[in-house]
Structures are given as structure tokens and as C-alpha cells.
Write a protein that holds these residues in place. Structure first.
Motif, PDB file in Angstrom:
ATOM      1  N   MET A 191       0.838  -1.176   0.000  1.00  0.00           N
ATOM      2  CA  MET A 191       0.000   0.000   0.000  1.00  0.00           C
ATOM      3  C   MET A 191       0.886   1.244   0.000  1.00  0.00           C
ATOM      4  O   MET A 191       1.810   1.344   0.792  1.00  0.00           O
ATOM      5  N   ARG A 192       0.588   2.153  -0.889  1.00  0.00           N
ATOM      6  CA  ARG A 192       1.414   3.351  -1.035  1.00  0.00           C
ATOM      7  C   ARG A 192       1.049   4.459  -0.073  1.00  0.00           C
ATOM      8  O   ARG A 192       1.892   5.284   0.256  1.00  0.00           O
ATOM      9  N   PHE A 193      -0.177   4.547   0.368  1.00  0.00           N
ATOM     10  CA  PHE A 193      -0.619   5.671   1.186  1.00  0.00           C
ATOM     11  C   PHE A 193      -0.639   5.278   2.654  1.00  0.00           C
ATOM     12  O   PHE A 193      -1.173   4.226   3.015  1.00  0.00           O
ATOM     13  N   HIS A 194      -0.033   6.126   3.464  1.00  0.00           N
ATOM     14  CA  HIS A 194       0.084   5.849   4.896  1.00  0.00           C
ATOM     15  C   HIS A 194      -0.101   7.135   5.682  1.00  0.00           C
ATOM     16  O   HIS A 194       0.105   8.233   5.161  1.00  0.00           O
ATOM     17  N   GLN A 195      -0.436   6.965   6.947  1.00  0.00           N
ATOM     18  CA  GLN A 195      -0.474   8.105   7.847  1.00  0.00           C
ATOM     19  C   GLN A 195       0.855   8.185   8.588  1.00  0.00           C
ATOM     20  O   GLN A 195       1.532   7.172   8.799  1.00  0.00           O
ATOM     21  N   VAL A 196       1.203   9.393   8.989  1.00  0.00           N
ATOM     22  CA  VAL A 196       2.448   9.609   9.716  1.00  0.00           C
ATOM     23  C   VAL A 196       2.485   8.726  10.959  1.00  0.00           C
ATOM     24  O   VAL A 196       3.526   8.163  11.303  1.00  0.00           O
ATOM     25  N   LYS A 197       1.345   8.547  11.625  1.00  0.00           N
ATOM     26  CA  LYS A 197       1.325   7.728  12.836  1.00  0.00           C
ATOM     27  C   LYS A 197       1.722   6.281  12.548  1.00  0.00           C
ATOM     28  O   LYS A 197       2.291   5.607  13.404  1.00  0.00           O
ATOM     29  N   GLU A 198       1.474   5.796  11.334  1.00  0.00           N
ATOM     30  CA  GLU A 198       1.902   4.440  10.974  1.00  0.00           C
ATOM     31  C   GLU A 198       3.425   4.361  10.916  1.00  0.00           C
ATOM     32  O   GLU A 198       4.016   3.364  11.349  1.00  0.00           O
ATOM     33  N   LEU A 199       4.045   5.385  10.369  1.00  0.00           N
ATOM     34  CA  LEU A 199       5.501   5.415  10.311  1.00  0.00           C
ATOM     35  C   LEU A 199       6.083   5.496  11.719  1.00  0.00           C
ATOM     36  O   LEU A 199       7.042   4.793  12.040  1.00  0.00           O
ATOM     37  N   VAL A 200       5.494   6.319  12.582  1.00  0.00           N
ATOM     38  CA  VAL A 200       5.972   6.455  13.961  1.00  0.00           C
ATOM     39  C   VAL A 200       5.809   5.124  14.697  1.00  0.00           C
ATOM     40  O   VAL A 200       6.707   4.687  15.419  1.00  0.00           O
ATOM     41  N   ASP A 201       4.678   4.470  14.498  1.00  0.00           N
ATOM     42  CA  ASP A 201       4.441   3.169  15.128  1.00  0.00           C
ATOM     43  C   ASP A 201       5.448   2.140  14.624  1.00  0.00           C
ATOM     44  O   ASP A 201       6.006   1.359  15.396  1.00  0.00           O
ATOM     45  N   TRP A 202       5.705   2.140  13.318  1.00  0.00           N
ATOM     46  CA  TRP A 202       6.678   1.217  12.751  1.00  0.00           C
ATOM     47  C   TRP A 202       8.075   1.492  13.326  1.00  0.00           C
ATOM     48  O   TRP A 202       8.794   0.559  13.685  1.00  0.00           O
ATOM     49  N   ALA A 203       8.463   2.779  13.436  1.00  0.00           N
ATOM     50  CA  ALA A 203       9.778   3.130  13.979  1.00  0.00           C
ATOM     51  C   ALA A 203       9.892   2.703  15.442  1.00  0.00           C
ATOM     52  O   ALA A 203      10.955   2.224  15.874  1.00  0.00           O
ATOM     53  N   ALA A 204       8.829   2.845  16.210  1.00  0.00           N
ATOM     54  CA  ALA A 204       8.842   2.390  17.605  1.00  0.00           C
ATOM     55  C   ALA A 204       9.059   0.880  17.652  1.00  0.00           C
ATOM     56  O   ALA A 204       9.842   0.380  18.476  1.00  0.00           O
ATOM     57  N   GLY A 205       8.401   0.152  16.759  1.00  0.00           N
ATOM     58  CA  GLY A 205       8.604  -1.298  16.681  1.00  0.00           C
ATOM     59  C   GLY A 205      10.012  -1.660  16.254  1.00  0.00           C
ATOM     60  O   GLY A 205      10.579  -2.657  16.715  1.00  0.00           O
ATOM     61  N   TYR A 206      10.573  -0.858  15.389  1.00  0.00           N
ATOM     62  CA  TYR A 206      11.955  -1.057  14.943  1.00  0.00           C
ATOM     63  C   TYR A 206      12.906  -0.943  16.131  1.00  0.00           C
ATOM     64  O   TYR A 206      13.788  -1.784  16.338  1.00  0.00           O
TER      65      TYR A 206
ATOM     66  N   GLU B 209      17.616   1.829  23.093  1.00  0.00           N
ATOM     67  CA  GLU B 209      16.568   1.493  22.129  1.00  0.00           C
ATOM     68  C   GLU B 209      15.197   1.491  22.786  1.00  0.00           C
ATOM     69  O   GLU B 209      14.222   1.972  22.199  1.00  0.00           O
ATOM     70  N   ARG B 210      15.105   0.972  24.010  1.00  0.00           N
ATOM     71  CA  ARG B 210      13.824   1.000  24.723  1.00  0.00           C
ATOM     72  C   ARG B 210      13.381   2.439  24.983  1.00  0.00           C
ATOM     73  O   ARG B 210      12.194   2.768  24.878  1.00  0.00           O
ATOM     74  N   LYS B 211      14.343   3.315  25.299  1.00  0.00           N
ATOM     75  CA  LYS B 211      14.011   4.724  25.514  1.00  0.00           C
ATOM     76  C   LYS B 211      13.480   5.347  24.227  1.00  0.00           C
ATOM     77  O   LYS B 211      12.471   6.060  24.237  1.00  0.00           O
ATOM     78  N   GLN B 212      14.150   5.080  23.120  1.00  0.00           N
ATOM     79  CA  GLN B 212      13.696   5.606  21.830  1.00  0.00           C
ATOM     80  C   GLN B 212      12.293   5.089  21.502  1.00  0.00           C
ATOM     81  O   GLN B 212      11.446   5.840  21.027  1.00  0.00           O
ATOM     82  N   GLN B 213      12.057   3.806  21.762  1.00  0.00           N
ATOM     83  CA  GLN B 213      10.736   3.228  21.532  1.00  0.00           C
ATOM     84  C   GLN B 213       9.692   3.947  22.378  1.00  0.00           C
ATOM     85  O   GLN B 213       8.642   4.337  21.871  1.00  0.00           O
ATOM     86  N   ASN B 214       9.988   4.139  23.647  1.00  0.00           N
ATOM     87  CA  ASN B 214       9.035   4.810  24.544  1.00  0.00           C
ATOM     88  C   ASN B 214       8.777   6.247  24.122  1.00  0.00           C
ATOM     89  O   ASN B 214       7.647   6.731  24.207  1.00  0.00           O
ATOM     90  N   ASP B 215       9.828   6.932  23.676  1.00  0.00           N
ATOM     91  CA  ASP B 215       9.653   8.316  23.210  1.00  0.00           C
ATOM     92  C   ASP B 215       8.696   8.374  22.025  1.00  0.00           C
ATOM     93  O   ASP B 215       7.797   9.215  21.971  1.00  0.00           O
ATOM     94  N   LEU B 216       8.886   7.473  21.072  1.00  0.00           N
ATOM     95  CA  LEU B 216       8.018   7.463  19.893  1.00  0.00           C
ATOM     96  C   LEU B 216       6.597   7.032  20.254  1.00  0.00           C
ATOM     97  O   LEU B 216       5.629   7.606  19.756  1.00  0.00           O
ATOM     98  N   THR B 217       6.474   6.040  21.104  1.00  0.00           N
ATOM     99  CA  THR B 217       5.155   5.592  21.527  1.00  0.00           C
ATOM    100  C   THR B 217       4.419   6.711  22.247  1.00  0.00           C
ATOM    101  O   THR B 217       3.195   6.831  22.136  1.00  0.00           O
ATOM    102  N   GLY B 218       5.163   7.551  22.953  1.00  0.00           N
ATOM    103  CA  GLY B 218       4.563   8.691  23.642  1.00  0.00           C
ATOM    104  C   GLY B 218       3.851   9.641  22.703  1.00  0.00           C
ATOM    105  O   GLY B 218       2.826  10.226  23.062  1.00  0.00           O
TER     106      GLY B 218
END
Length: 155
Positions: free
Chosen positions: A1-16, A48-57
Motif C-alpha cells: 500500500m502506497r498511502f500511509h499516515q504519519v502515525k503508521e511510520l511512527v508506530d513502525w519506527a517504535a517497533g523497529y 533502544e527501549r528509551k527511543q521506543q518509549n519516546d516514539l510511543t509517547g
């Protein structure tokens, strides 16, 4: 899928970041790891856990970024696998503190590049500022990790 919301990218980065934290922690728990390397891996897992928590925030707290997080973008690279992420090593080399540091820096610079890319393609000034802030945050994280790992190496 080509179209995404910014929150999807943030969620993906938190998972990363979560996956990297798990990988660093698993390697640190390995039986035949040098003590300094183990300390470096534990440190990186914590960062990495801190970065994940920051993005999840951003996603959880109903922050001022909700308008940006709801924005849509078109990514022909079929997000969440943009080409810049293919540079990341397939496995983590954990023979020395320097090899662990190199892998960590590659991971962070890769995400920093992704955020800078999204800032360049932003559809609004708020979206551009959001991704520029994420990119700058990763730049600061790279400096922090390099500094702290050098201290560990000198210890």
C-alpha cells in the motif's frame, strides 16, 4: 500500500527500536560474550527501549502532534520497507565494542535518513518540522551513543 499516515511510520519506527532492543538484549545474554561487549549491548538495549518509549509517547499521549500524526503521505517505496533500510546489516556483529557501536550507529543513521527524507517530502510545515525534529533527535542520539561507547572502550 502506497498511502500511509504519519502515525503508521511512527508506530513502525517504535517497533523497529523494540526489535533492536530485543536483539541487543538477547546478544548480551549470550554465554560467550566479552564483558565490555555485554555492557555495550545492555546499554544499547536500554537506549533502544528509551527511543521506543519516546516514539510511543507521541501516539499515546494525545500530544500536540495529533494533526501531523493523522496526515497522509504517498510513499512509492512501499513503506515500511524504504530502500534506506536495506543498508542495515543482516546480523549484528558483537565481537568487539567497536563492531557493536558500528551496527548501532548504522541503525540510527538509517532512521535519521528516513526522517530527513520524510521531512523533504512533507506536505505541510508542521509535518516538516515534526520529521526534522525526529531527525535531529536521532543525530543527538548518535552523538550520545558514540560518546558513551567510547567511554566504555576507554574504561
Amino acid at each position: 500500500m502506497r498511502f500511509h499516515q504519519v502515525k503508521e511510520l511512527v508506530d513502525w519506527a517504535a517497533g523497529y527500536h523494540r526489535r533492536l532492543a530485543e536483539q541487543f538484549a538477547a546478544l548480551a545474554g549470550g554465554g560467550d560474550v566479552d564483558e565490555r561487549v555485554r555492557m555495550a549491548l545492555d546499554y544499547l538495549a536500554e537506549r533502544e527501549r528509551k527511543q521506543q518509549n519516546d516514539l510511543t509517547g507521541y501516539l499515546d499521549d494525545g500530544s500536540d502532534h495529533s494533526k501531523v500524526l493523522e496526515a497522509w503521505f504517498d510513499d512509492p517505496a512501499d513503506f515500511p520497507h524504504p530502500p534506506v533500510l536495506e543498508r542495515l546489516p543482516g546480523c549484528i556483529d558483537c565481537d568487539t565494542v567497536q563492531s557493536v557501536l558500528s551496527t548501532a550507529l548504522t541503525a540510527h543513521r538509517t532512521l535519521q535518513d528516513l526522517y530527513a527524507h520524510r521531512a523533504e517530502l512533507a506536505g505541510s510545515s508542521d509535518e516538516k518540522a515534526f520529521f526534522e525534529a525526529l531527525s535531529a533527535g536521532h543525530e543527538a542520539e548518535v552523538r550520545r551513543i558514540a560518546r558513551d561507547m567510547q567511554r566504555l572502550e576507554d574504561y
